[in-house]
Each structure stands twice: as C-alpha cells, then as structure tokens.
Design a protein around this motif. Structure first.
Motif, PDB file in Angstrom:
ATOM      1  N   SER A   1      -3.423  -5.059   3.831  1.00 63.46           N
ATOM      2  CA  SER A   1      -2.763  -4.325   2.750  1.00 63.46           C
ATOM      3  C   SER A   1      -3.604  -4.312   1.486  1.00 63.46           C
ATOM      4  O   SER A   1      -3.666  -3.304   0.772  1.00 63.46           O
ATOM      5  CB  SER A   1      -1.381  -4.928   2.461  1.00 63.46           C
ATOM      6  OG  SER A   1      -1.470  -6.200   1.840  1.00 63.46           O
TER       7      SER A   1
ATOM      8  N   SER B   1      -1.684   7.891   5.239  1.00 63.96           N
ATOM      9  CA  SER B   1      -0.679   7.516   4.241  1.00 63.96           C
ATOM     10  C   SER B   1       0.195   8.705   3.881  1.00 63.96           C
ATOM     11  O   SER B   1       1.416   8.560   3.687  1.00 63.96           O
ATOM     12  CB  SER B   1      -1.368   6.948   2.992  1.00 63.96           C
ATOM     13  OG  SER B   1      -2.145   5.806   3.318  1.00 63.96           O
TER      14      SER B   1
ATOM     15  N   HIS C   1       0.801  -1.232   0.000  1.00 66.64           N
ATOM     16  CA  HIS C   1       0.000   0.000   0.000  1.00 66.64           C
ATOM     17  C   HIS C   1       0.827   1.272   0.000  1.00 66.64           C
ATOM     18  O   HIS C   1       0.744   2.067  -0.943  1.00 66.64           O
ATOM     19  CB  HIS C   1      -0.952   0.025   1.197  1.00 66.64           C
ATOM     20  CG  HIS C   1      -1.577   1.374   1.385  1.00 66.64           C
ATOM     21  ND1 HIS C   1      -2.381   1.967   0.425  1.00 66.64           N
ATOM     22  CD2 HIS C   1      -1.467   2.293   2.411  1.00 66.64           C
ATOM     23  CE1 HIS C   1      -2.767   3.164   0.840  1.00 66.64           C
ATOM     24  NE2 HIS C   1      -2.219   3.384   2.028  1.00 66.64           N
TER      25      HIS C   1
ATOM     26  N   ALA D   1      -6.434  -1.945   2.008  1.00 67.56           N
ATOM     27  CA  ALA D   1      -5.924  -0.590   1.831  1.00 67.56           C
ATOM     28  C   ALA D   1      -5.810  -0.235   0.356  1.00 67.56           C
ATOM     29  O   ALA D   1      -6.086   0.911  -0.036  1.00 67.56           O
ATOM     30  CB  ALA D   1      -4.562  -0.450   2.516  1.00 67.56           C
ATOM     31  N   ASN D   2      -5.404  -1.191  -0.486  1.00 61.32           N
ATOM     32  CA  ASN D   2      -5.346  -0.949  -1.925  1.00 61.32           C
ATOM     33  C   ASN D   2      -6.694  -0.495  -2.468  1.00 61.32           C
ATOM     34  O   ASN D   2      -6.780   0.434  -3.279  1.00 61.32           O
ATOM     35  CB  ASN D   2      -4.931  -2.221  -2.680  1.00 61.32           C
ATOM     36  CG  ASN D   2      -3.475  -2.589  -2.518  1.00 61.32           C
ATOM     37  OD1 ASN D   2      -3.124  -3.767  -2.610  1.00 61.32           O
ATOM     38  ND2 ASN D   2      -2.615  -1.617  -2.280  1.00 61.32           N
TER      39      ASN D   2
ATOM     40  N   SER E   1      -5.250  -5.577  -6.331  1.00 59.16           N
ATOM     41  CA  SER E   1      -5.664  -5.972  -4.993  1.00 59.16           C
ATOM     42  C   SER E   1      -5.878  -7.484  -4.979  1.00 59.16           C
ATOM     43  O   SER E   1      -5.242  -8.227  -5.727  1.00 59.16           O
ATOM     44  CB  SER E   1      -6.929  -5.208  -4.579  1.00 59.16           C
ATOM     45  OG  SER E   1      -7.290  -5.530  -3.253  1.00 59.16           O
TER      46      SER E   1
END
Length: 311
Positions: free
Chosen positions: A178, A294, A125, A181-182, A149
C-alpha cells in the motif's frame, strides 16, 4: 533541499488557505491539523471514529488557533463515503489549497473494505486515489497534494494476481504494498499534472519511525508487542515525525514530484529533507498500470490526459 533544522516555527502564514487532512483524529493527522490551524489555515479534519474526531477537533479549538477547523466524518474503507464527502465539498463551493492524504491502517489481520478490497490497499491507496481525483477540480492554482507514504515502500510490490490477499496474506507485505502504491500514485500524478500544464504540486512525505497510534491500532499479538516496545525505545516523537509532511504542505522551496523524510540515519529520525523513492517506485509503466487499475477498482477517473499519450 530542506533546511536541516526546519521546525513548526518555520511554517509560513497559512491565512486564507483551506486544507483537507484525512485521519485527523490522532497522531500525524492531528498534529498536521493543529499546526496548520495555528498558522491561520482553515482546516477540514476528517475522522472515521466520530467520537475521537470530536475530541481531536476540540483540542485544536482549545489551542486558540489563528485559523479555524471543522470536522467531517469519513471512513476511507468505504468508497461510497469518499465520494459523498467529495460531493459535499463540491456543493459547499470551497476551493482547496492543500490535500494531505494522511490516514492509514497498518498491519492488521486480513480484512476487506466495504467494496471488497484488501483493507490496507483499500484505505491507504484506493481511497486516497479516489479522493484526490474527485477533488482535483477544487484545487486552486499552486495548490498541493501531499501523500503520506513510508520508508517501507522500498520493500513493496503490487500483487496484481492477488490484490485481496485471498491466496497469501502477510501483514507487513501488504502494508508495504500500500505504501509502494502511494509512491507510484503520487509520482504519476505529478507527471500527469505537468503534462496537463496544471500548476498543482503532487508530493510525498514519510515520518520515519515515529511513535503514533498507527503502530498499535492495527497489529495484534507479538507484532503489537514489538511495535509497543519500538514506540517506546526506538521511535522519535510524533512531533518530529510530522515535520516532513508539514514541510511538504507549507514550505516555499518545494517542487512537485519531491519526497520528504527525516534526515537521520536510514531516514528513521531527524528533521525534514528531500529523500529518494525506490527505483521500482519510479517505474512509469508500472505507475500507469496501477493508475488504470485504480480507476477500474474505484470507478473514479481523473480529468487529466494520459501521460502515455503526451508528447
């Protein structure tokens, strides 16, 4: 909606288009690079392992592609390298038509990136978040960002109180985080691009259960044995698994915010079709929270308006 039998034969001519593919040394990244170069694209292949990257690059060139391919070393577990790679592309004067955020690590023992982030979250990510934001100024009109993803995103959640897994780490849980999150990132990017009136598409793809090196390079022990058995007896070939991301990267009838995966049972195998992200992955407030986090963790800020402030 994608055609049921769409295949690499249906890839439109890519002459004149520049594509960046992360994790291009093997598996889906290699096949993405190969097929886009065959169809005329100028492909910028990146690889953490330079020896493997050179071998993959040589294989692409040996296929006598209509387009071209160049190789750049890039270790996504180090954000300094991500920033240096982006600076190199800016300095080269290139424009980018497609960015394929493909590279990833899957279910390794707990490890940290160069900046101290949990490895799967950091590579899958944070690195792609940073790279995408840094390359936005290079993207041409009608360009595309395709983030890869997994159907396992449906099992994911963001462990805001333990992002590094220092208190409790589970290989599958942090991989799912992760991939979740993508999806949050790609959908939020689509919303922000639309709010800014920018003609850039942010899309998602997942390969279903495809037999690649990804399942074998991270896991160890019994988990690795299970993955090896699954790759042999249950998975579809990588040549099928790559179709959804090739479709997202090249097909004419795609739109920003769409997600492509296999059309078979439980999205494990089949030809590319539009699939649906989990309800949780469509949570706009959660996506905005992850976006802000992020930016803080990477030190990279996209020059786009905040959707929360948009009319």
């Amino acid at each position: 909606m994608a055609k049921r039998l769409w295949s690499t034969w249906d890839i439109p001519d890519q002459t004149g288009r520049t594509v960046v593919v992360t994790g291009a040394n093997s598996g889906l990244g290699f096949l993405t690079s190969l097929h886009l170069a065959k169809n005329g694209a100028r492909v910028i292949m990146t690889s953490r392992d330079l020896a493997k990257g050179r071998a993959a690059h040589a294989r692409v060139l040996a296929a006598r592609p209509k387009g071209s391919a160049v190789l750049h070393p890039l270790d996504l577990s180090d954000l300094d390298q991500v920033k240096a790679f982006a600076e190199h592309l800016h300095a080269s004067g290139l424009s980018v038509d497609v960015l394929v955020n493909n590279a990833g690590v899957m279910m390794p023992p707990r490890a940290l990136t160069a900046q101290g982030h949990e490895l799967q979250f950091g590579v899958n990510h944070l690195a792609h978040f940073a790279l995408t934001c840094l390359l936005l100024p290079l993207l041409r009109r009608d360009s595309r960002v395709v983030t890869i993803s997994s159907d396992l995103h449906k099992r994911g959640s963001i462990h805001f109180d333990d992002l590094t897994g220092s208190r409790k780490y589970g290989r599958v849980a942090f991989y799912a985080q992760s991939k979740f999150a993508n999806v949050l990132f790609a959908l939020e990017l689509d919303r922000r691009l639309r709010a800014a009136g920018l003609p850039i598409k942010s899309m998602l793809a997942h390969p279903g259960y495809a037999a690649t090196n990804l399942q074998l390079s991270g896991p160890s022990g019994l988990l690795k044995l299970f993955m090896r058995i699954g790759n042999r007896f249950m998975a579809q070939p990588a040549e099928m698994g790559v179709l959804p991301q090739l479709y997202a990267a090249t097909a004419h009838d795609v739109a920003g915010g769409q997600f492509y995966g296999p059309d078979g049972k439980k999205e494990k195998k089949g030809y590319p079709t539009q699939v649906q992200p989990s309800v949780a992955a469509r949570d706009e407030q959660l996506a905005q929270r992850l976006w802000q986090l992020s930016e803080e963790l990477t030190g990279v800020h996209a020059a786009l308006p905040d959707t929360a402030d948009s009319p």
